[in-house]
Design a protein around this motif. Structure first.
Motif, mmCIF file in Angstrom:
data_model
loop_
_atom_site.group_PDB
_atom_site.id
_atom_site.type_symbol
_atom_site.label_atom_id
_atom_site.label_comp_id
_atom_site.label_asym_id
_atom_site.label_seq_id
_atom_site.Cartn_x
_atom_site.Cartn_y
_atom_site.Cartn_z
ATOM 1 N N LEU A 88 -13.568 42.975 -6.360
ATOM 2 C CA LEU A 88 -13.058 44.209 -5.762
ATOM 3 C C LEU A 88 -13.410 45.423 -6.614
ATOM 4 N N LEU A 93 -2.871 40.666 -4.953
ATOM 5 C CA LEU A 93 -4.268 40.683 -4.523
ATOM 6 C C LEU A 93 -4.536 39.575 -3.513
ATOM 7 N N ASP A 94 -3.953 38.401 -3.761
ATOM 8 C CA ASP A 94 -4.138 37.272 -2.841
ATOM 9 C C ASP A 94 -3.359 37.466 -1.537
ATOM 10 N N ALA A 135 -8.770 42.276 -10.375
ATOM 11 C CA ALA A 135 -9.578 42.783 -9.259
ATOM 12 C C ALA A 135 -11.036 42.385 -9.425
ATOM 13 N N GLU A 160 -2.059 39.522 -9.429
ATOM 14 C CA GLU A 160 -2.923 38.537 -8.767
ATOM 15 C C GLU A 160 -2.283 37.996 -7.494
ATOM 16 N N ARG A 201 -12.266 39.826 -10.926
ATOM 17 C CA ARG A 201 -12.430 38.387 -10.624
ATOM 18 C C ARG A 201 -12.609 38.133 -9.135
ATOM 19 N N ARG A 202 -12.102 39.039 -8.327
ATOM 20 C CA ARG A 202 -12.212 38.891 -6.870
ATOM 21 C C ARG A 202 -13.342 39.751 -6.294
ATOM 22 N N ARG A 246 -4.754 41.225 0.117
ATOM 23 C CA ARG A 246 -6.202 41.304 0.248
ATOM 24 C C ARG A 246 -6.717 42.744 0.418
#
Length: 194
Positions: A98, A57-58, A93, A54, A95-96, A61
Motif C-alpha cells: 500500500l 489494514l486486513d 502498509a 495490521e 508489507r501489503r 482494506r
C-alpha cells in the motif's frame, strides 16, 4: 478510494478509515484510538500499535495510508515515540504493497478547515461536519486520524497529477537532450569528414 488515516503516538494512536466519493464527498467507515500504558516496555507498546494497525489494514482494506509527519517538537522523547509509531504503521502498509503518504499537521489543518493554523477544536468541528457524524470524535487523536484521511483523499489526486506532469516533463527533457547530443555528434562527424 478508501484511506486509513493514522495520527501516530505511543500513548494514543488515532485510526480513522474514510471513503471518498465523487467530488469532495467523504464517509466515515471506522474510527478508534489505540492506547498503550506509558509504563509498559517500548517494544510491547510498538507491538500493540503494529498489531492493531495490521488488523485494521486486513479488516478495512484501504487503498492508501495517510500518516501525520512527525514535526519538530520540544520534547524529544515524544518525537521519538511518535516517529516509532509512524514507522510501524508504514511497515505494515508496505508489507501489503500500500502507498504511504506523510502529511504535515499544517497540510491537514488547511485541507480540512481552510487554515493551516487551526486548533484541535476547529479540526474536530470540521471533521464532524464533513463526515456528518452524530457525535464529535474523541479524543482529538481520533478526529486527527479522520482529518488525515480526508486530507489525503482531497490532496492526493492533485499531487499525483503534479507528479505525473513532472515525470512527463523530465522524460521530454531527456529526449530533447538526447536529440541535441545526436545532432551535435552528426554535425561534428559531417564537419570532420570535409
Amino acid at each position: 478510494m478508501r484511506v486509513l488515516g493514522v495520527d501516530p503516538g505511543l500513548t494514543r494512536c488515532g485510526l480513522g478509515v474514510v471513503d471518498g466519493g465523487t467530488g469532495r464527498s467523504v464517509t466515515c467507515v471506522a474510527v478508534d484510538v489505540v492506547r498503550t500504558p506509558a509504563d509498559a516496555d517500548l517494544a510491547h507498546r510498538l507491538l500493540t500499535v503494529a498489531d492493531t494497525v495490521e488488523q485494521w489494514l486486513d479488516r478495512y482494506r484501504p487503498d492508501a495510508v495517510a500518516v501525520e509527519r512527525v514535526f519538530s517538537q520540544h520534547n524529544v522523547r515524544t518525537v521519538m515515540g511518535t516517529a516509532q509509531a509512524g514507522g510501524v504503521v508504514a511497515l505494515g502498509a508496505a508489507r501489503r504493497g500500500l502507498p504511504v503518504v506523510f502529511h504535515t499537521p499544517s497540510e491537514v489543518k488547511a485541507a480540512v478547515t481552510g487554515s493551516g493554523r487551526a486548533d484541535k477544536n476547529q479540526v474536530t468541528t470540521m471533521v464532524t461536519r464533513l463526515l456528518r457524524l452524530a457525535a464529535r470524535p474523541s479524543p482529538a487523536d481520533a478526529a486527527d486520524a479522520l482529518a488525515l484521511a480526508i486530507c489525503h483523499l482531497w490532496r492526493e489526486p492533485m499531487r499525483a497529477r503534479l507528479a505525473a506532469a513532472e515525470a512527463r516533463a523530465a522524460e521530454l527533457a531527456r529526449t530533447h537532450k538526447a536529440r541535441l547530443a545526436a545532432a551535435r555528434k552528426a554535425a561534428d562527424t559531417t564537419g570532420s569528414a570535409r
